[in-house]
Enzyme design. Sequence first.
Site, mmCIF file in Angstrom:
data_model
loop_
_atom_site.group_PDB
_atom_site.id
_atom_site.type_symbol
_atom_site.label_atom_id
_atom_site.label_comp_id
_atom_site.label_asym_id
_atom_site.label_seq_id
_atom_site.Cartn_x
_atom_site.Cartn_y
_atom_site.Cartn_z
ATOM 1 N N CYS A 136 0.861 -1.193 0.000
ATOM 2 C CA CYS A 136 0.000 0.000 0.000
ATOM 3 C C CYS A 136 0.893 1.238 0.000
ATOM 4 O O CYS A 136 0.763 2.127 0.849
ATOM 5 C CB CYS A 136 -0.933 0.010 1.194
ATOM 6 S SG CYS A 136 -1.804 -1.558 1.478
ATOM 7 N N GLY A 176 6.109 8.134 0.109
ATOM 8 C CA GLY A 176 6.962 8.796 1.096
ATOM 9 C C GLY A 176 7.780 7.816 1.915
ATOM 10 O O GLY A 176 8.984 8.006 2.127
ATOM 11 N N CYS A 196 -3.186 5.107 9.989
ATOM 12 C CA CYS A 196 -3.394 6.505 10.395
ATOM 13 C C CYS A 196 -4.787 6.683 10.967
ATOM 14 O O CYS A 196 -5.490 7.649 10.671
ATOM 15 C CB CYS A 196 -3.150 7.457 9.216
ATOM 16 S SG CYS A 196 -4.100 7.076 7.731
#
Length: 472
Positions: free
Chosen positions: A302, A307, A421
């Site tokens: 994923c 980043g 998150c």
Amino acid sequence: MNKQRPTLSLKSPAKAAAPKLRASHARDLKPALQTSFQTGLKPDSLAFSLIGAAHAVAQVRTGTNLPQALAQVWAKIDVNNELTPQARGAMQDIAYRCMRQLGQSETLIGLMAPKAPDPLVGALLACALALMTAPDAVRPYEEFTVVDQTVTAADAHPDTARAKNMVNAVLRRFLRERKALLETALLQPLAKWNYPQWWIDAVRAAWPQDWQAVLESGNAAPPLTLRVNVRKTSVEQYLATLAQAGMDAAQIGPSAVRLAKAVGVGQIPGFADGLVSVQDAGAQLAAPLLDVQNGMRVLDACAAPGGKTCHILELAEADVTALDADPKRLARVDENLRRLDLKAALQAAEAQTSGWWDGKPFDRILADVPCTASGIVRRHPDIRWLRRKGDTLQLATLSAKILDNLWQMLAPGGKLLFVTCSLWPQESEAQAAAFAVRNNAARLDAPGQLLPAGGSGQDHDGLFYALFQKNA
């Protein structure tokens, strides 16, 4: 979107029952907004930016995420190349402000409007009220300017022109009765906190000692945080570069630098040369936690927008595979790798499947799994209005399948880092505990749940980390 939650058709706060949605506000009935209509408004006017932002907000209320909604609006209204970078930025700023104050704005509209406005009219009013209720120190426009330009915007568009007088009356009434209207509106949790009631209840249940601070943090504009590429420079050297450019900044993590004032990436010194990347300080913990050594075989599942993939490669010479289900999002990973002069294998496939795997085990796996993203709502304020209560269970079920599948690809003695998150324990700690039991996984030290935080020494989103090792 839960069809019973308050929308633009809010009733008076004195009535406790949640109002039913009008058909035009239902998630599956997207209004046919005339976004390609040429208004004749000056591209550098506030009215032009207001009507563009209102279109995006109206689309969010039908289920489109805000970045996608803005992109659609920009594409439609830029047919004559009249959309300047300044206008684009103003539309984005207004739309994001509106998302952060939508509960309050819609409650005020419910108090003042004689009947539920049509979607675009309601969105235009919500954008205007978000500008007018901002704290004095950061209010971007004078209130009377907002009123004048909102009425001008309404008059210039066929979907709102008939409501021009109502828009004028509502906003002028707000100017006259601001104190009383705000006092009444803020009696409603929706207006006070700017979240759906189910979201407020979920935060209180999960974090009874911190729920107010968590909700407030999600309504603040996020900082611009950079990750310094240690392959090319050091934090100290880059801070000196920023100082020479007249930009204030502070170190808030091992490689994390927070700018005092957000700017476009084109204005960030060394960005194009790969000296830094934009990444939240909390997200920068992932790569170091994996403890990747040179020569290791690593999977970033994923992975988009890349980043964490890039951070891993900045820290070690590793054989990295970046996996993502969306080929278009993988293109962003490729862009970031090229800018930083890094290389990884890109693989378009779903992480809960194994047909793409060559059978060779990975030494390290980063599993940044799908979730409700409740921990990054300050960066994506539309999430709170798009998510539904049932999404948590659905996404947690998918994430469990992904984790179990990836575990089979991990080499004995290897490590898997589970990242999410989310602020909901069902997606984080409960998920980690259940995974460890199912797979007999040894749990190593990791931060666990990070609640959103801001301050002089730290500033990060709400993330969860759990690290596991496979028994040899």
